[in-house]
Design an enzyme around this catalytic site. Structure first.
Site, PDB file in Angstrom:
ATOM      1  N   HIS A  97      13.838   3.660   4.145  1.00 25.86           N
ATOM      2  CA  HIS A  97      13.388   5.086   4.124  1.00 25.86           C
ATOM      3  C   HIS A  97      12.153   5.367   4.488  1.00 25.86           C
ATOM      4  O   HIS A  97      11.250   6.017   4.020  1.00 25.86           O
ATOM      5  CB  HIS A  97      13.561   5.175   2.579  1.00 25.86           C
ATOM      6  N   HIS A 142       7.744   6.878  -5.288  1.00 30.77           N
ATOM      7  CA  HIS A 142       6.634   6.029  -4.843  1.00 30.77           C
ATOM      8  C   HIS A 142       5.449   6.495  -5.423  1.00 30.77           C
ATOM      9  O   HIS A 142       4.400   7.133  -4.931  1.00 30.77           O
ATOM     10  CB  HIS A 142       6.299   5.925  -3.376  1.00 30.77           C
ATOM     11  N   HIS A 151       9.599  -5.842   4.299  1.00 31.52           N
ATOM     12  CA  HIS A 151       8.317  -5.363   4.452  1.00 31.52           C
ATOM     13  C   HIS A 151       7.376  -5.373   3.148  1.00 31.52           C
ATOM     14  O   HIS A 151       7.786  -5.620   1.959  1.00 31.52           O
ATOM     15  CB  HIS A 151       8.394  -3.593   4.817  1.00 31.52           C
ATOM     16  N   GLU A 153      12.633  -3.175  -2.885  1.00 30.88           N
ATOM     17  CA  GLU A 153      13.479  -2.080  -2.956  1.00 30.88           C
ATOM     18  C   GLU A 153      14.975  -2.503  -2.530  1.00 30.88           C
ATOM     19  O   GLU A 153      15.900  -1.610  -3.045  1.00 30.88           O
ATOM     20  CB  GLU A 153      12.888  -1.076  -1.670  1.00 30.88           C
TER      21      GLU A 153
HETATM   22  C1  DHB Z   1       6.428   1.927   4.615  1.00 30.73           C
HETATM   23  C2  DHB Z   1       7.478   1.635   4.056  1.00 30.73           C
HETATM   24  C3  DHB Z   1       7.911   1.946   2.792  1.00 30.73           C
HETATM   25  O1  DHB Z   1       9.213   1.572   2.086  1.00 30.73           O
HETATM   26  C4  DHB Z   1       7.208   2.880   2.021  1.00 30.73           C
HETATM   27  O2  DHB Z   1       7.491   3.504   0.869  1.00 30.73           O
HETATM   28  C5  DHB Z   1       5.755   3.337   2.477  1.00 30.73           C
HETATM   29  C6  DHB Z   1       5.373   2.937   3.831  1.00 30.73           C
HETATM   30  C7  DHB Z   1       5.812   1.666   5.802  1.00 30.73           C
HETATM   31  O3  DHB Z   1       6.529   0.889   6.590  1.00 30.73           O
HETATM   32  O4  DHB Z   1       4.904   2.033   6.218  1.00 30.73           O
HETATM   33 FE    FE Z   2       9.332   2.483  -0.040  1.00 31.38          FE
END
Ligand code: DHB
Ligand code: FE
Length: 287
Positions: A12, A59, A197, A244
């Site tokens: 997302h 978030h 991530h 997540e």
């Molecule tokens: C990014 C990824 C995320 O899941 C998020 O909530 C905010 C930023 C990113 O890859 O920058």
């Molecule tokens: Fe996120």
């Protein structure tokens, strides 16, 4: 009766929303990301659901440290795209399905899952970016999403977060709830967020292709095994925001094979790095 006929899984990343909204989808960096969703966009047109049950995480947009529901179901008639600091995304208002959502709340709470009921909530990139990826930008002449959406928010931002096993079990309960709704509705359930991530600290930028792809394999063929992954493994292997991915288990738990049916068909599988700071993963499973 209502039926779950498919599940969709997707990352997302907020920058994907910005790329779409600013007309950058054909730029070299973004083109391969959006190509990975061409199949899904056509599939959505060919298999239009009546309702999408969309598992996502907020978030710190609608919720904050003031209030941290572990599982929150949206029972409102509509949800505004949230302002995350640079104005709301130019996407349609999300129409809810208050009747089905209220029925699911009743059934799932009676199956011993304590849900928070939310009648007012702005929805952030966690919900609108998956919709944009799968539905594209609706034309101005018919500016709406293809169907109502029930937002289901999971806390994966502030510890303690729910376990994968609890998420899988919750998915099973949601399936029972949907199947006991007395109207013929075709329901898709989406699990969103991930893949690997990490946005913060010394390991910021962490991506783990091998682990992500093993997770995709397991999501397809061994969801019960995936449910046993402890949260610390997500964090170690997939980064602090890789947690997540537990949300995918809610959608996977709602598939029929876990209620004694046949294994779902894999209609599409996609994996790509990079997209902002995130590895993008995407699956479409059909009953
Ligand atoms: C990014 C990824 C995320 O899941 C998020 O909530 C905010 C930023 C990113 O890859 O920058
Ligand atoms: Fe996120």
């Amino acid at each position: 009766m209502a039926k779950i006929t498919a599940s969709v899984f997707t990352s997302h990343v907020p920058a994907i929303g910005a790329a779409l909204d600013l007309g950058k989808t054909q730029e070299d960096y973004w083109k391969p990301v959006f190509q990975g969703y061409e199949y899904g966009k056509q599939w959505m047109k060919d298999n239009k659901p009546d309702v999408i049950f969309l598992v996502f995480n907020d978030h710190a947009t609608a919720f904050s440290l003031d209030m941290i529901p572990t599982f929150a179901i949206g029972t409102a008639d509509s949800y505004q795209p949230a302002d995350e600091g640079w104005g709301p995304r130019p996407v349609p208002v999300v129409q809810g399905h208050a009747e089905l959502a209220s029925h699911i709340a009743q059934s799932v709470i009676q199956q011993d899952f304590d849900l928070t009921i939310v009648n007012k909530m702005d929805v952030d990139h966690g919900l609108t970016v998956p919709l944009s990826l799968m539905c594209g930008q609706p034309p101005q002449s018919d500016f709406k999403w293809p169907c109502p959406v029930i937002p289901f928010a999971v806390n994966v931002v502030q510890y303690p977060v729910p376990s994968g096993q609890r998420c899988l079990n919750l998915g099973k309960a949601i399936r029972k709830a949907v199947e006991s709704f007395d109207e013929d509705l075709n329901v898709h359930i989406w699990g969103t967020g991930g893949m690997s991530h990490q946005l913060q600290g010394p390991r910021a930028g962490l991506i783990n292709r091998e682990w992500d792809n093993a997770f995709l394999d397991q999501m397809i063929a061994d969801p019960e095994g995936a449910a046993k992954i402890p949260h610390i493994d997500y964090v170690r292997e997939a980064g602090s925001e890789g947690i997540e991915l537990v949300m995918w288990l809610i959608a996977r738990g709602a598939m029929g094979d876990l209620a004694g049916g046949a294994a779902p068909k894999v209609k599409h599988r996609f994996y790509h790095v990079p997209a902002s700071n995130t590895a993008v993963g995407h699956l479409i499973l059909e009953e």
